[in-house]
Design a protein around this motif. Structure first.
Motif, PDB file in Angstrom:
ATOM      1  N   ALA A  59       0.853  -1.187   0.000  1.00 18.11           N
ATOM      2  CA  ALA A  59       0.000   0.000   0.000  1.00 18.11           C
ATOM      3  C   ALA A  59       0.889   1.237   0.000  1.00 18.11           C
ATOM      4  O   ALA A  59       2.048   1.195   0.419  1.00 18.11           O
ATOM      5  N   LYS A  60       0.341   2.358  -0.469  1.00 12.53           N
ATOM      6  CA  LYS A  60       1.157   3.564  -0.606  1.00 12.53           C
ATOM      7  C   LYS A  60       1.750   4.000   0.723  1.00 12.53           C
ATOM      8  O   LYS A  60       2.923   4.381   0.799  1.00 12.53           O
ATOM      9  N   ARG A  65      -4.220   3.392   7.042  1.00 15.95           N
ATOM     10  CA  ARG A  65      -5.128   2.358   6.571  1.00 15.95           C
ATOM     11  C   ARG A  65      -5.526   2.604   5.122  1.00 15.95           C
ATOM     12  O   ARG A  65      -5.507   3.731   4.614  1.00 15.95           O
ATOM     13  N   ALA A  66      -5.917   1.526   4.467  1.00 16.15           N
ATOM     14  CA  ALA A  66      -6.423   1.592   3.100  1.00 16.15           C
ATOM     15  C   ALA A  66      -7.571   0.600   2.979  1.00 16.15           C
ATOM     16  O   ALA A  66      -7.674  -0.346   3.772  1.00 16.15           O
ATOM     17  N   GLU A  82      -7.319   0.524  -4.797  1.00 19.25           N
ATOM     18  CA  GLU A  82      -6.805   0.760  -3.443  1.00 19.25           C
ATOM     19  C   GLU A  82      -7.088   2.208  -3.066  1.00 19.25           C
ATOM     20  O   GLU A  82      -6.507   3.134  -3.628  1.00 19.25           O
ATOM     21  N   GLY A  84      -6.757   5.012  -0.329  1.00 18.88           N
ATOM     22  CA  GLY A  84      -6.010   5.348   0.874  1.00 18.88           C
ATOM     23  C   GLY A  84      -6.187   6.812   1.217  1.00 18.88           C
ATOM     24  O   GLY A  84      -7.147   7.454   0.796  1.00 18.88           O
ATOM     25  N   ASP A  85      -5.272   7.355   1.964  1.00 16.42           N
ATOM     26  CA  ASP A  85      -5.360   8.741   2.420  1.00 16.42           C
ATOM     27  C   ASP A  85      -5.163   9.701   1.249  1.00 16.42           C
ATOM     28  O   ASP A  85      -4.038   9.971   0.829  1.00 16.42           O
ATOM     29  N   GLN A 108      -7.914   9.377   5.276  1.00 11.86           N
ATOM     30  CA  GLN A 108      -7.880   8.084   5.956  1.00 11.86           C
ATOM     31  C   GLN A 108      -9.081   7.915   6.888  1.00 11.86           C
ATOM     32  O   GLN A 108      -9.702   6.850   6.927  1.00 11.86           O
ATOM     33  N   LEU A 111     -12.465   6.803   5.095  1.00  9.82           N
ATOM     34  CA  LEU A 111     -12.541   5.608   4.256  1.00  9.82           C
ATOM     35  C   LEU A 111     -13.644   4.645   4.682  1.00  9.82           C
ATOM     36  O   LEU A 111     -14.299   4.022   3.840  1.00  9.82           O
TER      37      LEU A 111
END
Length: 716
Positions: A59-60, A65-66, A82, A84-85, A108, A111
């Protein structure tokens, strides 16, 4: 002393709750297990080792969290997103990154509140904090994410919102009170409009200047200084059109007293049976607008006979938090200030919410009940279903009739309530997580009662969902399994086939924590993906992984080389970890990853290498009824156990290894043959009050247990 041969033919009841260990009288006890871990019951009856996962990428952000969102155009064009933030990344079905990364409005913390629905190549994304967005695929490597370009949004007489200070000479009920605004706010036609702030309400009786007005206070204000306030209603003066036809023409609207504001651009005017959109502000008495639907005349309309209305989707009232596509309309709901309102677009025009009374016009209606129940999800289960915090509702147009602006029926079907986890449709049922996050319910139509019921699907295995469900996805093929991520990072799975009366729960664990799960169609069935938080080399990481049939390791790599090799790279994401390795079907000695690679003692052509996981099935103590009563509590001796396998290699029973192959000159460095048939073990010993056995598969090899046959002796 009784000697019996007992057979457990299936595990379709799954892992039963410890609360069920005394219910030896029900059929599901006979078909359940004490533990099913890293395996899942299958509809046919057996229990098989779960699929392992292959590594797709990191994940980036490792520390944020994602979530995963499936993007499915058809069975041959599906992608995994995906989120994510403040970003979105797109993956191909084979696990490779497309190279596409988009800027996202979802932080984030937002989500878990993101909802979505997809039609063709367009996905609508919903969150109460930002406008509805649209994710579109132009080509496989060109995507866009932007606010949905609605032709018309739902509107209402919202008035004007001010976020500046308002000072009141006396906040108590009475006449002649002076209201002083910190900025220019009042116009001549505001006389007769109401000021609202907190619980306070006042009716304006005079305007002294742009910053000062007098009013009668109808409801007392909490304090004399208000940090924000609103001006309700429309300008209290007459409005005259320069023309009333044709539709699409630009005309002027002139007020008899100052009433227009520059912020009115983009708002709508309902006048003389028509609708106009304000496009240009000229002065406090003159604006221009486009005729959307033609008024009946250009006759001057007096105060309260026309209205100035604004979109109800805005930064103050919030935005829809959920939506679905139903009967060729985009249905949305759940904005903060309209928590029980559902809006539906015009038929076949997803971006047009211009309200009307014709059958194909857009509409809005409120799901009323005896308490405020914010709508959290919209779904479909024979009808349009609205799932709220306090109950489940169905919306219909009558028997076999579509929903129209003049034909809407809303019925409260149950009062369980749901939480933020997105529901999943399986067959004719809509599966949703109950409000506390610990029960999974299946909403479906019941012909016997002519109503919708929502039975608890986790009632016999309540311990499996006890920590709470935070994410769900459904794999329809090759096995019918619902994947549910728990709050503690364990994956709960439910094998389900209602026609065969199969509801079997199991637990899937890994050297890490599952955080999100989603599924997309792929060749041969549905492919399940997960976001997994792991600790690698003392550092927390977040990986994107996909469950793959035939894979026997976690977060692994599957590679091949036609000419063969001993050194295998591509394992940098597992640096310093001890891996299970299968080379050409043969289990190799575990190795630690050094510099992103492992070195085998011999040349191999195909390998799987990844984190190990252990499969465990522990049976329940069987129940036998005899002339003296139940066998429970008696001394039991398992004289012999026969395990029936399908295409299995290697396992242990109560710690004893079962030999699945014979050694010989031609068997070294060859993959062990897959065994189908019966294996027999003897003399497993006496136990007081129980006769359970534990079957484990600790090697990265196939395992499929069909049934367990026990020959036992029971002493009274």
């Amino acid at each position: 002393m009784a000697r019996l041969t007992l057979i457990q033919t299936n595990f379709t009841a799954g892992e039963l709750s410890p609360r069920m260990y005394g219910r030896v009288d029900i059929a599901r006890y006979q078909n359940g297990a004490m533990i099913i871990e890293n395996a899942w019951p299958v509809v046919h009856g057996g229990a098989m080792r779960r699929y392992g996962t292959l590594h797709c990428g990191a994940a980036k952000f490792a520390d944020k969290r994602a979530i995963l969102v499936p993007y499915v155009f058809n069975t041959e064009q599906a992608f995994m997103c995906e989120f994510g933030d403040l970003y979105v990344r797109i993956y191909f079905p084979d696990g490779t990154f497309t190279g596409v990364e988009l800027v996202s409005p979802y932080s984030q913390s937002m989500l878990t509140g993101v909802e979505y629905v997809q039609g063709a190549d367009t996905m609508f994304l919903f969150h109460t904090g930002v406008p509805v967005h649209r994710l579109r695929r132009i080509t496989n490597t060109e995507w866009s994410l932007a606010p949905a370009p609605f032709v018309t949004k739902p509107f209402d007489e919202r008035g004007v919102e001010f976020s500046t200070t308002l000072t009141i000479s006396d906040p108590t009920v009475g006449t002649g009170r002076t209201f002083t605004s910190a900025v220019s706010a009042f116009l001549a036609s505001d006389v007769g409009r109401e000021i609202w702030s907190g619980a306070g309400v006042a009716k304006i009786t005079g305007v002294t200047s742009a910053t000062v007005a007098t009013a009668e206070i109808l409801n007392a204000f909490p304090s004399a200084s208000r940090p924000s306030w609103s001006l309700k209603g429309s300008p209290q003066t007459s409005n005259t059109l320069s023309a009333f036809t044709p539709v699409g023409a630009t005309v002027t609207m002139t007020l008899a007293a100052d009433g227009w504001r520059s912020s009115d651009v983009g708002k709508f005017v309902k006048i003389n049976g028509g609708l106009l959109e304000v496009t240009v502000y000229t002065s406090p008495t003159v604006v221009s607008g486009v005729i959307r639907s033609a008024p009946t005349s250009a006759t001057a309309s007096p105060a309260n006979a026309w209205s100035l209305e604004a979109s109800v989707w805005n930064g103050v009232d919030g935005y829809p938090g959920t939506g679905t596509l139903y009967e060729q309309r985009l249905a949305v709901a759940g904005s903060p200030n309209f928590p029980q309102t559902i809006w539906q677009s015009r038929t076949s025009e997803y971006l047009n919410f211009e309200l009307g009374t014709k059958d194909d016009d857009a509409m809005s209606f409120t799901v009323s009940s005896d308490q405020i129940n914010p709508i959290l999800h919209l779904g479909q289960v024979k009808t349009l279903a609205a799932l709220t915090y306090g109950g489940e509702f169905t919306i219909t147009g009558g028997v076999e009739k579509p929903i129209t602006p003049t034909n809407i029926q809303v019925k409260n079907q149950s009062v369980y309530g749901c939480n933020r986890v997105r529901p999943v449709r399986i067959g004719n049922e809509l599966y949703f997580v109950q409000r506390a996050g610990r029960k999974l319910r299946a909403m479906a139509y019941k012909y016997d009662s002519d109503a919708y019921g929502s039975p608890d699907m986790s009632v016999l295995s309540e311990h499996i969902t006890k920590s709470g469900i935070v994410s769900m996805a459904y794999q329809q093929e090759p096995e019918s399994i619902l994947f549910a991520v728990r709050a503690d990072g364990i994956m709960a799975t439910m094998t389900v086939d209602r026609d065969q009366d199969v509801v079997g729960w199991a637990r899937q664990t890994t050297d890490g924590f599952y955080e999100s799960v989603a599924a997309i169609p792929a060749a041969g069935g549905d492919q399940v993906w997960a976001v997994v938080r792991r600790n690698i080399g003392g550092q927390n990481v977040r990986y994107i992984e996909r469950f793959v049939e035939g894979c026997q390791v976690d977060d692994g790599v599957s590679a091949s080389n036609e000419v063969g090799q001993t050194v295998w790279n591509g394992l940098g994401h597992l640096e310093g970890e001890t891996l299970d390795i299968v080379a050409d079907g043969v289990v190799m000695q575990q190795q630690v990853v050094v510099a992103g690679q492992i070195t085998l003692p011999r040349t191999a052509y195909n390998i799987q290498a990844g984190l190990p996981f252990k499969t465990k099935v522990k049976t329940l103590t069987p129940e036998v009824q005899s002339s003296t009563g139940s066998a429970q509590g008696n001394s039991m001796r398992i004289n012999e156990v026969i395990l029936r396998f399908l295409e299995t290699t290697g396992c242990k029973v109560n710690g004893q290894t079962i030999a699945f192959r014979n050694l010989g000159a031609n068997t070294l460095d060859q993959p062990p043959p897959l065994f189908s048939g019966d294996h027999r073990l003897e003399n497993l010993g006496w136990e007081r009050g129980q006769a359970s056995i534990e079957i484990t598969q600790e090697q990265p090899l196939p395992f499929h247990l069909l049934c367990v046959i026990k020959k036992i002796t029971i002493n009274d």
